[in-house]
Design a protein around this motif. Structure first.
Motif, PDB file in Angstrom:
ATOM      1  N   ALA A  68      13.383  41.181 -13.881  1.00 31.54           N
ATOM      2  CA  ALA A  68      14.288  40.111 -14.298  1.00 31.54           C
ATOM      3  C   ALA A  68      14.730  40.336 -15.737  1.00 31.54           C
ATOM      4  O   ALA A  68      13.922  40.668 -16.588  1.00 31.54           O
ATOM      5  CB  ALA A  68      13.603  38.761 -14.174  1.00 31.54           C
ATOM      6  N   PRO A  69      16.038  40.151 -16.011  1.00 32.09           N
ATOM      7  CA  PRO A  69      16.499  40.341 -17.388  1.00 32.09           C
ATOM      8  C   PRO A  69      16.089  39.211 -18.319  1.00 32.09           C
ATOM      9  O   PRO A  69      16.111  39.376 -19.532  1.00 32.09           O
ATOM     10  CB  PRO A  69      18.026  40.383 -17.249  1.00 32.09           C
ATOM     11  N   GLU A  70      15.716  38.041 -17.773  1.00 35.59           N
ATOM     12  CA  GLU A  70      15.314  36.946 -18.651  1.00 35.59           C
ATOM     13  C   GLU A  70      13.822  36.685 -18.479  1.00 35.59           C
ATOM     14  O   GLU A  70      13.188  37.171 -17.550  1.00 35.59           O
ATOM     15  CB  GLU A  70      16.101  35.679 -18.326  1.00 35.59           C
ATOM     16  N   LEU A  71      13.272  35.884 -19.379  1.00 37.33           N
ATOM     17  CA  LEU A  71      11.867  35.516 -19.291  1.00 37.33           C
ATOM     18  C   LEU A  71      11.700  34.510 -18.161  1.00 37.33           C
ATOM     19  O   LEU A  71      12.399  33.501 -18.115  1.00 37.33           O
ATOM     20  CB  LEU A  71      11.406  34.889 -20.618  1.00 37.33           C
ATOM     21  N   LEU A  72      10.775  34.786 -17.254  1.00 35.16           N
ATOM     22  CA  LEU A  72      10.546  33.884 -16.139  1.00 35.16           C
ATOM     23  C   LEU A  72       9.525  32.805 -16.495  1.00 35.16           C
ATOM     24  O   LEU A  72       8.879  32.866 -17.534  1.00 35.16           O
ATOM     25  CB  LEU A  72      10.083  34.673 -14.916  1.00 35.16           C
ATOM     26  N   GLU A  73       9.392  31.841 -15.595  1.00 30.77           N
ATOM     27  CA  GLU A  73       8.443  30.747 -15.794  1.00 30.77           C
ATOM     28  C   GLU A  73       7.041  31.287 -16.060  1.00 30.77           C
ATOM     29  O   GLU A  73       6.622  32.265 -15.464  1.00 30.77           O
ATOM     30  CB  GLU A  73       8.413  29.939 -14.515  1.00 30.77           C
ATOM     31  N   SER A  74       6.329  30.606 -16.936  1.00 29.99           N
ATOM     32  CA  SER A  74       4.977  31.012 -17.267  1.00 29.99           C
ATOM     33  C   SER A  74       4.031  30.781 -16.078  1.00 29.99           C
ATOM     34  O   SER A  74       4.083  29.756 -15.421  1.00 29.99           O
ATOM     35  CB  SER A  74       4.516  30.183 -18.469  1.00 29.99           C
ATOM     36  N   ARG A  75       3.181  31.774 -15.789  1.00 27.09           N
ATOM     37  CA  ARG A  75       2.213  31.624 -14.705  1.00 27.09           C
ATOM     38  C   ARG A  75       0.811  31.675 -15.275  1.00 27.09           C
ATOM     39  O   ARG A  75      -0.005  32.533 -14.897  1.00 27.09           O
ATOM     40  CB  ARG A  75       2.380  32.715 -13.639  1.00 27.09           C
TER      41      ARG A  75
ATOM     42  N   ILE B 200       9.958  38.014 -24.891  1.00 19.39           N
ATOM     43  CA  ILE B 200       9.840  36.894 -25.832  1.00 19.39           C
ATOM     44  C   ILE B 200      10.287  37.337 -27.216  1.00 19.39           C
ATOM     45  O   ILE B 200      11.047  36.652 -27.890  1.00 19.39           O
ATOM     46  CB  ILE B 200       8.394  36.359 -25.867  1.00 19.39           C
ATOM     47  N   GLU B 201       9.842  38.520 -27.627  1.00 17.04           N
ATOM     48  CA  GLU B 201      10.222  39.008 -28.952  1.00 17.04           C
ATOM     49  C   GLU B 201      11.710  39.343 -28.984  1.00 17.04           C
ATOM     50  O   GLU B 201      12.377  39.121 -29.977  1.00 17.04           O
ATOM     51  CB  GLU B 201       9.398  40.234 -29.320  1.00 17.04           C
ATOM     52  N   LYS B 202      12.215  39.874 -27.886  1.00 13.74           N
ATOM     53  CA  LYS B 202      13.600  40.305 -27.872  1.00 13.74           C
ATOM     54  C   LYS B 202      14.558  39.119 -27.939  1.00 13.74           C
ATOM     55  O   LYS B 202      15.560  39.172 -28.629  1.00 13.74           O
ATOM     56  CB  LYS B 202      13.850  41.081 -26.577  1.00 13.74           C
TER      57      LYS B 202
ATOM     58  N   PRO C 251       9.256  22.875 -15.868  1.00 12.67           N
ATOM     59  CA  PRO C 251       8.185  23.792 -16.266  1.00 12.67           C
ATOM     60  C   PRO C 251       8.633  24.711 -17.392  1.00 12.67           C
ATOM     61  O   PRO C 251       9.798  25.073 -17.504  1.00 12.67           O
ATOM     62  CB  PRO C 251       7.917  24.606 -14.997  1.00 12.67           C
ATOM     63  N   SER C 252       7.687  25.101 -18.230  1.00 10.13           N
ATOM     64  CA  SER C 252       8.002  25.914 -19.389  1.00 10.13           C
ATOM     65  C   SER C 252       8.028  27.392 -19.041  1.00 10.13           C
ATOM     66  O   SER C 252       7.337  27.842 -18.140  1.00 10.13           O
ATOM     67  CB  SER C 252       6.938  25.679 -20.453  1.00 10.13           C
ATOM     68  N   SER C 253       8.852  28.148 -19.781  1.00  7.43           N
ATOM     69  CA  SER C 253       8.788  29.590 -19.587  1.00  7.43           C
ATOM     70  C   SER C 253       7.733  30.210 -20.500  1.00  7.43           C
ATOM     71  O   SER C 253       7.512  31.399 -20.467  1.00  7.43           O
ATOM     72  CB  SER C 253      10.134  30.272 -19.804  1.00  7.43           C
ATOM     73  N   LEU C 254       7.092  29.377 -21.315  1.00  6.99           N
ATOM     74  CA  LEU C 254       6.086  29.911 -22.237  1.00  6.99           C
ATOM     75  C   LEU C 254       4.740  29.249 -22.000  1.00  6.99           C
ATOM     76  O   LEU C 254       4.657  28.039 -21.835  1.00  6.99           O
ATOM     77  CB  LEU C 254       6.491  29.617 -23.687  1.00  6.99           C
ATOM     78  N   SER C 255       3.683  30.053 -22.023  1.00  2.00           N
ATOM     79  CA  SER C 255       2.348  29.454 -22.033  1.00  2.00           C
ATOM     80  C   SER C 255       2.133  28.897 -23.438  1.00  2.00           C
ATOM     81  O   SER C 255       2.836  29.306 -24.372  1.00  2.00           O
ATOM     82  CB  SER C 255       1.300  30.517 -21.724  1.00  2.00           C
TER      83      SER C 255
ATOM     84  N   GLU D 157       1.730  31.695 -25.801  1.00  2.00           N
ATOM     85  CA  GLU D 157       2.969  32.426 -26.056  1.00  2.00           C
ATOM     86  C   GLU D 157       3.860  31.616 -26.991  1.00  2.00           C
ATOM     87  O   GLU D 157       4.534  32.171 -27.858  1.00  2.00           O
ATOM     88  CB  GLU D 157       3.711  32.713 -24.738  1.00  2.00           C
ATOM     89  N   PHE D 158       3.867  30.317 -26.800  1.00  2.00           N
ATOM     90  CA  PHE D 158       4.654  29.435 -27.653  1.00  2.00           C
ATOM     91  C   PHE D 158       4.203  29.556 -29.105  1.00  2.00           C
ATOM     92  O   PHE D 158       5.019  29.711 -30.018  1.00  2.00           O
ATOM     93  CB  PHE D 158       4.530  27.995 -27.152  1.00  2.00           C
ATOM     94  N   ALA D 159       2.895  29.535 -29.305  1.00  2.00           N
ATOM     95  CA  ALA D 159       2.360  29.689 -30.660  1.00  2.00           C
ATOM     96  C   ALA D 159       2.771  31.045 -31.227  1.00  2.00           C
ATOM     97  O   ALA D 159       3.216  31.153 -32.376  1.00  2.00           O
ATOM     98  CB  ALA D 159       0.837  29.560 -30.657  1.00  2.00           C
ATOM     99  N   PHE D 160       2.684  32.073 -30.404  1.00  2.00           N
ATOM    100  CA  PHE D 160       3.022  33.429 -30.839  1.00  2.00           C
ATOM    101  C   PHE D 160       4.480  33.525 -31.255  1.00  2.00           C
ATOM    102  O   PHE D 160       4.801  34.068 -32.311  1.00  2.00           O
ATOM    103  CB  PHE D 160       2.733  34.432 -29.716  1.00  2.00           C
ATOM    104  N   VAL D 161       5.375  32.975 -30.435  1.00  7.73           N
ATOM    105  CA  VAL D 161       6.791  33.132 -30.742  1.00  7.73           C
ATOM    106  C   VAL D 161       7.203  32.291 -31.953  1.00  7.73           C
ATOM    107  O   VAL D 161       8.076  32.703 -32.720  1.00  7.73           O
ATOM    108  CB  VAL D 161       7.692  32.872 -29.500  1.00  7.73           C
ATOM    109  N   LYS D 162       6.536  31.158 -32.143  1.00  5.14           N
ATOM    110  CA  LYS D 162       6.841  30.379 -33.349  1.00  5.14           C
ATOM    111  C   LYS D 162       6.476  31.178 -34.591  1.00  5.14           C
ATOM    112  O   LYS D 162       7.223  31.206 -35.582  1.00  5.14           O
ATOM    113  CB  LYS D 162       6.093  29.031 -33.339  1.00  5.14           C
TER     114      LYS D 162
END
Lengths: 171, 219
Positions: free
Chosen positions: B40-47, B100-102, B119-123, B126-131
């Motif tokens: 997938a070219p986009e970030l999918l839902e967080s599992r 996420i970084e891209k 539902p979020s695409s970030l756990s 991951e949310f903490a990481f990207v912030k």
């Protein structure tokens, strides 16, 4: 012409193959910022002229300078960000201690960015559960050990060989 | 191993539900999530529920191995299986992190404006990481360049996902009347049916919701 220096920065990176980090071009960056300052100041003064003295003929030049400013900014950010991405890739390639040769090519601010990045990544990996989390910078390739050297009596292996679980590897 | 694992399902309609999976089913879910994410070219839902359960599974396997008899052939086979699972899990998480970084500005924006219940695409991790990634990168660009630029030019926009890129998929559940939008002006909208088991090469944007629902599998 305007933006020459900015284009040079881009070309520098374009020439460097993936995984390589040329030395940080502090001088080049400084020159681009200076050009931007000059362009902006010229535009400020022309905009005032245009407004107060009705000099509509200045407008194309103002627009042109503005385009150059945008291009300079775009090139600068592209240069800086592309370098960050290369540095980020180094963490994944070399681990958290970079070889000296590479570190000497990084500016102090880039080193700082790298240190923050490392820390964020470590925190994330630790949070993945279990005792110490999961080091996802390992296991970069699918496990290739489909064949394990095991010396076993044949009778123990026969069935497993037939099931396709094991293969008889000749030494 | 016959123990079963609890897996709280993602279901935006009915809230979370308990789904019990065998270890084999869990690993299959992991592999599906991994392939979807890869293609997938986009970030999918967080599992994250899958990630958590797989981590638990790996711990169990490690425990079993420690207690097993040395030289037992089963030990090698289990270790191989563990390595394989660890590879798939790491690859899945790496793939997500790279996206996420891209696309971090867009992803953060999307997360901040996410409606309640969606539902979020970030756990959370991951949310903490990207912030942190955003703050780190913004601070860097500001200090090294942007703050030295003319006042009206100090804000900048970065990338978005290319949802128009093409992907290969296999249909799991028959879909009817999927609207395909024209790519160029002189084409018109048209409608297609997706037969179960069939494979297609199609623009990601057209079938994005079907990936999320599991109706199609990216290959």
């Amino acid at each position: 012409m305007f933006c020459e220096k900015a284009m040079e920065l881009i070309r520098e990176l374009h020439r460097a193959p993936e995984g390589q980090l040329p030395a940080f071009n502090e001088d080049g960056l400084r020159q681009v910022l200076e050009e931007m300052k000059a362009l902006y100041e010229q535009n400020q003064s022309d905009v005032n002229e245009a407004k107060s003295a009705g000099r509509g003929d200045l407008i194309p030049t103002i627009k042109f300078r503005h385009c150059s400013l945008l291009r300079n900014r775009r090139c600068t950010v592209a240069y800086l960000y592309d370098r960050l991405l290369r540095i980020r890739a180094l963490r994944w390639e070399y681990g958290s201690v970079l070889p000296n040769a590479l570190r000497f090519h990084m500016s102090a601010e880039e080193v700082e960015w790298f240190n923050h990045y490392k820390k964020s990544l470590a925190t994330y990996m630790r949070s993945l559960g279990g005792d110490e989390g999961l080091d996802i910078t390992q296991d970069m390739k699918p496990p290739k050990s489909l064949y394990i050297e095991h010396f076993l009596p044949r009778w123990k292996c026969e069935q497993l060989i037939r099931q396709g679980v094991l293969e008889h590897v000749l030494p | 191993m016959t123990e079963e694992l609890d897996l709280s399902g993602h279901n935006s309609d009915a809230g979370s539900e308990e789904v019990v999976l065998t270890p084999a089913e869990l690993i299959e879910r992991l592999e599906q999530a991994w392939l979807n994410e890869k293609f997938a070219p986009e970030l999918l839902e967080s599992r994250s529920e899958i990630v958590e359960c797989v981590m638990e599974q790996l711990d169990h396997m490690e425990d079993n191995l420690r207690r097993a008899k040395k030289g037992d052939l089963k030990v090698s086979i289990h270790r191989m299986e563990m390595e394989r699972i660890r590879y798939v899990l790491s690859s899945y998480l790496r793939c997500r992190l790279m996206k996420i970084e891209k696309f971090f500005p867009h992803i953060l924006e999307k997360e901040k404006t996410r409606p309640e219940g969606e539902p979020s695409s970030l756990s959370p991790e991951e949310f903490a990481f990207v912030k942190e990634y955003m703050a780190n990168t913004e601070t860097y660009l500001k200090n090294v360049a942007l703050k030295h630029m003319p006042p009206n030019l100090q804000k900048v926009d970065l990338l978005r996902s290319d949802l128009d890129s093409y992907v290969f998929l296999r249909v799991r559940e028959r879909q009817e009347n999927i609207l395909v939008e024209p790519e160029i002006d002189d084409q018109r909208d048209y409608v297609i049916d997706l037969e179960e088991g069939s494979q297609h090469l199609i623009r990601y944007k057209t079938i994005a919701p079907l990936v999320a629902s599991g109706a199609v599998q990216l290959i």
